[in-house]
Write a protein that holds these residues in place. Sequence first.
Motif, mmCIF file in Angstrom:
data_model
loop_
_atom_site.group_PDB
_atom_site.id
_atom_site.type_symbol
_atom_site.label_atom_id
_atom_site.label_comp_id
_atom_site.label_asym_id
_atom_site.label_seq_id
_atom_site.Cartn_x
_atom_site.Cartn_y
_atom_site.Cartn_z
ATOM 1 N N ARG A 89 43.368 -15.322 -71.338
ATOM 2 C CA ARG A 89 42.775 -14.810 -70.095
ATOM 3 C C ARG A 89 43.662 -15.144 -68.898
ATOM 4 O O ARG A 89 43.872 -14.304 -68.017
ATOM 5 N N GLY A 105 46.454 -12.841 -68.711
ATOM 6 C CA GLY A 105 46.122 -11.425 -68.587
ATOM 7 C C GLY A 105 46.361 -10.671 -69.883
ATOM 8 O O GLY A 105 46.498 -9.448 -69.876
ATOM 9 N N ASN A 144 44.826 -9.189 -72.469
ATOM 10 C CA ASN A 144 43.503 -8.744 -72.901
ATOM 11 C C ASN A 144 43.419 -8.470 -74.395
ATOM 12 O O ASN A 144 42.420 -8.786 -75.040
ATOM 13 N N ARG A 145 44.476 -7.899 -74.970
ATOM 14 C CA ARG A 145 44.397 -7.549 -76.382
ATOM 15 C C ARG A 145 44.296 -8.798 -77.260
ATOM 16 O O ARG A 145 43.512 -8.830 -78.207
ATOM 17 N N ILE A 158 36.155 -6.349 -73.080
ATOM 18 C CA ILE A 158 37.589 -6.276 -72.847
ATOM 19 C C ILE A 158 38.189 -5.078 -73.574
ATOM 20 O O ILE A 158 38.992 -4.325 -73.009
ATOM 21 N N GLU A 178 37.339 -1.876 -71.772
ATOM 22 C CA GLU A 178 38.061 -1.726 -70.512
ATOM 23 C C GLU A 178 39.498 -1.274 -70.729
ATOM 24 O O GLU A 178 40.047 -0.536 -69.915
ATOM 25 N N MET A 179 40.121 -1.736 -71.810
ATOM 26 C CA MET A 179 41.510 -1.377 -72.063
ATOM 27 C C MET A 179 41.643 -0.232 -73.071
ATOM 28 O O MET A 179 42.739 0.098 -73.491
#
Length: 214
Positions: A106, A109, A111-112, A144, A147-148
Amino acid sequence: FGHGYSELGRPEQALDFYDRALKAGMTIPELQFPVMTYLGKGDALVRLGRLNEADQLLKDALAYATRQGALGYQAELTYKQGLVALERKQPEQAIELLTRAIDLGRQAGGNRIVAEISLDLARLQRAAGKPAEADQTLRQGIQIAREMAEHLLLPRLLARLADLKSSERRYAEATELLEEANDILEGLLTNVSSPWVRSRVIGGMSEVYLERVR
């Protein structure tokens, strides 16, 4: 080549290529520390059951990544350490390491990697008799992934949460989650041509199908 042989389930050949890569990298000062190669080698060692070597290798790589302030690499390496702890039948230590890896991911950054770790962490939390924590971990991973627009991990996260809801006899919620996962996978299977992606999609569909049968 190392990654390829590892994917094919041939860790001994993979290890040879990782060692050759590391040897070649030592001759190039600008290359510094090839963390991804160390990650691959650590994975090959785990598959071969050489857990002490894998753990030491990951510790060395993590020390370097920490000195460099490379949070993303720290997350990856700590995640791998957690999987080594799991192989050693140390679930509490594995949970601690995966939780730390998510926090590092986190901060970076990444996210994956956070969504990916969520799958394993939730599984361990559930096995440890902590369903509420597993639920929270999976929902954060799902958010997450949505969002991605990560359409390979999202169906697996949805299926894992559906299984948890089914164990709680919340069948309507479980069915809704599985239907969403199935819709995503069917859409992917229709639109992708890459054999690698198709194999991952079919694997995900198998997981969703098994949960629906249950």
